[in-house]
Design a protein around this motif. Structure first.
Motif, short mmCIF file in Angstrom:
data_model
loop_
_atom_site.label_atom_id
_atom_site.label_comp_id
_atom_site.label_asym_id
_atom_site.label_seq_id
_atom_site.Cartn_x
_atom_site.Cartn_y
_atom_site.Cartn_z
N VAL A 52 8.67 8.10 2.80
CA VAL A 52 7.79 7.23 2.93
C VAL A 52 7.60 6.44 4.17
O VAL A 52 8.58 6.12 4.86
N ILE A 53 6.43 6.48 4.65
CA ILE A 53 6.24 5.95 5.86
C ILE A 53 4.80 5.01 6.07
O ILE A 53 4.08 5.04 5.32
N ALA A 54 4.94 3.97 6.89
CA ALA A 54 3.68 3.17 6.95
C ALA A 54 3.67 2.71 8.58
O ALA A 54 4.46 2.97 9.25
N PRO A 71 10.57 3.08 7.79
CA PRO A 71 10.52 4.58 7.22
C PRO A 71 11.75 4.82 6.36
O PRO A 71 12.70 4.59 6.68
N ILE A 72 11.22 5.75 5.20
CA ILE A 72 12.27 6.14 4.29
C ILE A 72 12.29 7.60 4.38
O ILE A 72 11.32 8.17 4.11
N ARG A 91 -2.05 -8.62 2.26
CA ARG A 91 -3.35 -7.86 1.68
C ARG A 91 -3.13 -7.35 0.23
O ARG A 91 -4.09 -6.93 -0.26
N GLY A 92 -1.94 -7.49 -0.27
CA GLY A 92 -1.77 -7.22 -1.78
C GLY A 92 -1.02 -5.71 -1.64
O GLY A 92 -1.25 -5.22 -0.84
N ASN A 93 -0.31 -5.62 -2.91
CA ASN A 93 0.37 -4.31 -2.69
C ASN A 93 -0.23 -3.19 -3.08
O ASN A 93 -1.52 -3.27 -3.51
N ARG A 94 -0.02 -2.06 -2.57
CA ARG A 94 -0.70 -0.67 -2.68
C ARG A 94 0.13 0.08 -3.61
O ARG A 94 1.48 0.42 -2.96
N THR A 107 5.47 13.60 1.69
CA THR A 107 5.53 12.24 2.48
C THR A 107 4.28 11.54 1.76
O THR A 107 3.22 11.89 1.62
N VAL A 108 4.79 10.19 1.68
CA VAL A 108 3.64 9.30 1.11
C VAL A 108 3.53 8.16 2.27
O VAL A 108 4.56 7.66 2.75
N GLN A 109 2.20 8.04 2.66
CA GLN A 109 2.08 7.17 3.78
C GLN A 109 0.72 6.25 3.61
O GLN A 109 -0.10 6.66 2.94
N SER A 110 1.13 4.94 4.04
CA SER A 110 0.07 4.16 4.03
C SER A 110 -0.32 3.53 5.34
O SER A 110 0.54 2.79 5.77
N ASN A 111 -1.44 3.60 5.47
CA ASN A 111 -2.07 2.75 6.72
C ASN A 111 -2.96 1.75 6.39
O ASN A 111 -3.93 2.14 5.83
N PRO A 112 -2.68 0.43 6.31
CA PRO A 112 -3.54 -0.45 5.55
C PRO A 112 -4.82 -0.39 6.27
O PRO A 112 -4.81 -0.25 7.65
#
Length: 132
Positions: A52-54, A71-72, A91-94, A107-112
């Motif tokens: 998991v990355i952001a 990062p996890i 911004r609120g949870n995603r 891999t789960v990635q979030s780029n807000p």
């Protein structure tokens, strides 16, 4: 004769008495062996792994439970579907769903999306490229 008398008296005493013998109990059948409990399964070598990355360090919930901050890497999970939640108080949870089969690595990635301040180029409202 004295010997014979002594022998008969001894025999009479031994045969008449003493403590009564306890009644013998019928033999009990051998206990039936219970089935042994199954051994715990060894850890699966093909357990799915999740990264998991952001863009910024972000607290992560996996199926609603905290698992750390990005990062996890190499988080072993059970096969199946899981909810990965990026906690973002501003911004609120995603939350994203990911399905993993045995042996998978995903891999789960979030780029807000950029915040309003970042999108406008600053808090003053100046347009980019404008000269004052």
């Amino acid at each position: 004769m004295l010997r014979t008398s002594t022998f008969l008296v001894t025999l009479a005493i031994a045969g008449c008495g003493g403590a009564p013998k306890p009644p013998q109990e019928p033999p009990q059948p051998a206990p039936i062996a219970a089935e042994p409990e199954p051994e715990p399964e060894p850890p699966l070598d093909d357990a799915p792994m999740l990264d998991v990355i952001a863009a910024q360090p972000t607290e992560i919930l996996l199926d609603g439970k905290p698992i750390g901050t990005t990062p996890i890497s190499g988080r072993k999970v059970a096969p199946g579907s899981h909810e990965v939640t990026f906690v973002d108080p501003e911004r609120g949870n995603r939350t994203m769903m990911v399905t993993l089969d045995p042996g998978d690595a995903k891999t789960v990635q979030s780029n807000p999306p950029p915040s309003l301040v970042e999108a406008s180029g600053g808090a003053t409202g100046d347009k980019q490229g404008e000269k004052k």
